[in-house]
Design an enzyme around this catalytic site. Structure first.
Site, short mmCIF file in Angstrom:
data_model
loop_
_atom_site.label_atom_id
_atom_site.label_comp_id
_atom_site.label_asym_id
_atom_site.label_seq_id
_atom_site.Cartn_x
_atom_site.Cartn_y
_atom_site.Cartn_z
N PRO A 10 -5.46 2.30 15.48
CA PRO A 10 -4.03 2.35 15.79
C PRO A 10 -3.17 3.08 14.76
O PRO A 10 -3.39 2.96 13.55
CB PRO A 10 -3.63 0.87 15.86
CG PRO A 10 -4.71 0.12 15.19
CD PRO A 10 -5.96 0.93 15.38
N ASN A 11 -2.22 3.81 15.30
CA ASN A 11 -1.18 4.53 14.54
C ASN A 11 -1.68 5.77 13.81
O ASN A 11 -0.88 6.51 13.23
CB ASN A 11 -0.46 3.59 13.54
CG ASN A 11 0.19 2.41 14.25
OD1 ASN A 11 0.95 2.62 15.19
ND2 ASN A 11 -0.14 1.20 13.87
N ARG A 18 3.95 9.73 9.98
CA ARG A 18 3.94 8.32 9.60
C ARG A 18 3.86 8.15 8.08
O ARG A 18 2.87 8.58 7.47
CB ARG A 18 2.70 7.70 10.25
CG ARG A 18 2.41 6.30 9.86
CD ARG A 18 1.02 5.91 10.29
NE ARG A 18 0.82 4.51 9.96
CZ ARG A 18 -0.36 3.92 9.85
NH1 ARG A 18 -1.45 4.63 10.06
NH2 ARG A 18 -0.46 2.67 9.54
N TYR A 23 0.37 8.43 3.60
CA TYR A 23 -0.70 9.02 4.39
C TYR A 23 -0.74 10.55 4.40
O TYR A 23 -1.63 11.14 5.01
CB TYR A 23 -0.62 8.49 5.83
CG TYR A 23 -0.79 6.97 5.92
CD1 TYR A 23 -2.00 6.37 5.56
CD2 TYR A 23 0.26 6.15 6.31
CE1 TYR A 23 -2.16 5.00 5.61
CE2 TYR A 23 0.11 4.76 6.37
CZ TYR A 23 -1.10 4.20 6.01
OH TYR A 23 -1.26 2.83 6.05
N ASN A 74 -12.20 4.96 10.94
CA ASN A 74 -11.00 4.40 10.33
C ASN A 74 -10.40 3.43 11.34
O ASN A 74 -9.75 3.84 12.31
CB ASN A 74 -10.00 5.51 9.96
CG ASN A 74 -8.81 4.96 9.17
OD1 ASN A 74 -8.61 3.75 9.09
ND2 ASN A 74 -8.04 5.86 8.59
N ALA A 77 -5.29 -0.78 10.87
CA ALA A 77 -4.92 -2.19 10.62
C ALA A 77 -5.98 -3.17 11.12
O ALA A 77 -6.14 -4.26 10.56
CB ALA A 77 -3.57 -2.50 11.26
N GLU A 98 -17.10 3.42 6.95
CA GLU A 98 -15.69 3.04 7.03
C GLU A 98 -14.87 3.97 6.14
O GLU A 98 -15.23 4.17 4.98
CB GLU A 98 -15.56 1.58 6.56
CG GLU A 98 -14.14 1.10 6.48
CD GLU A 98 -14.05 -0.33 5.91
OE1 GLU A 98 -15.06 -1.04 5.82
OE2 GLU A 98 -12.93 -0.71 5.54
N HIS A 100 -10.75 5.18 4.86
CA HIS A 100 -9.30 4.98 4.83
C HIS A 100 -8.68 6.10 4.03
O HIS A 100 -9.25 6.53 3.00
CB HIS A 100 -8.94 3.64 4.18
CG HIS A 100 -9.54 2.48 4.89
ND1 HIS A 100 -9.03 2.00 6.07
CD2 HIS A 100 -10.65 1.75 4.63
CE1 HIS A 100 -9.79 1.00 6.49
NE2 HIS A 100 -10.79 0.83 5.63
N ARG A 107 -3.11 -1.62 -2.50
CA ARG A 107 -1.90 -1.87 -1.69
C ARG A 107 -1.67 -3.37 -1.51
O ARG A 107 -2.14 -4.17 -2.31
CB ARG A 107 -2.03 -1.10 -0.38
CG ARG A 107 -2.12 0.42 -0.60
CD ARG A 107 -2.20 1.18 0.69
NE ARG A 107 -0.99 0.98 1.50
CZ ARG A 107 -0.91 1.27 2.79
NH1 ARG A 107 -1.96 1.77 3.42
NH2 ARG A 107 0.22 1.05 3.46
#
Ligand code: DQA
Length: 145
Positions: A10-11, A18, A23, A74, A77, A98, A100, A107
């Site tokens: 998502p996103n 964004r 990012y 990725n 969330a 995985e 990111h 964070r």
């Protein structure tokens, strides 16, 4: 020909617009383009899929089984709380890397946990779009082994 699926949650379709301070300015298509060129060089078939929906991502993971040699994922969330996505990753034979863009460990506390990491081959984070490129290099290297 080896096949790699790049899966985005998502996103991530909003990359570029964004929170660019976190990012970056590059769009998901920009990243995909770079990956496509590198995959072509390495003679690997690469496919891309993005969804904002948990169930659709789970369907994509299940469908990838016995079709792809690696998945670069990725989960955005969902990384931090989707046991259903973790179970889907655990259920298939395809190794999942995985990735990111941001360093999730630097964070907010809720991002420090990945429920996917324990069932993934490995995790790459914090390198910006290079997280994806590094994952692809790892795949290319492993395919040669
Ligand atoms: C992300 C990090 C996640 O915490 C966040 O929810 C995202 C993107 C990253 O690529 O840095 O959507 O996965």
């Amino acid at each position: 020909m080896a096949k790699v699926l790049v899966l985005n949650g998502p996103n991530l379709n909003m990359l570029g617009a964004r929170e660019p301070e976190i990012y970056g300015n590059r769009t998901l298509s920009d990243i995909h383009e770079r990956m496509k060129n590198r995959a072509k060089e390495a003679r690997i078939r690469i496919d891309f899929f993005q969804s904002n929906h948990e169930g659709i991502l789970i369907d994509a993971i299940q469908k990838a089984n016995h079709v792809y040699d690696f998945i670069i994922f990725n989960a955005a969330a969902f990384t931090h709380y989707s046991i259903a996505i973790r179970d889907a990753v655990a259920a298939i034979d395809v190794p999942v890397i995985e990735v990111h863009i941001s360093n999730i460990h630097q964070r907010e506390e809720f991002r420090h946990t990945s429920v996917i990491a324990p069932v993934a081959l490995g995790q790459i984070c914090g390198l910006g779009e290079e997280s994806y490129m590094a994952a692809l290099e790892a795949v290319i290297y492993k395919l040669k082994q």
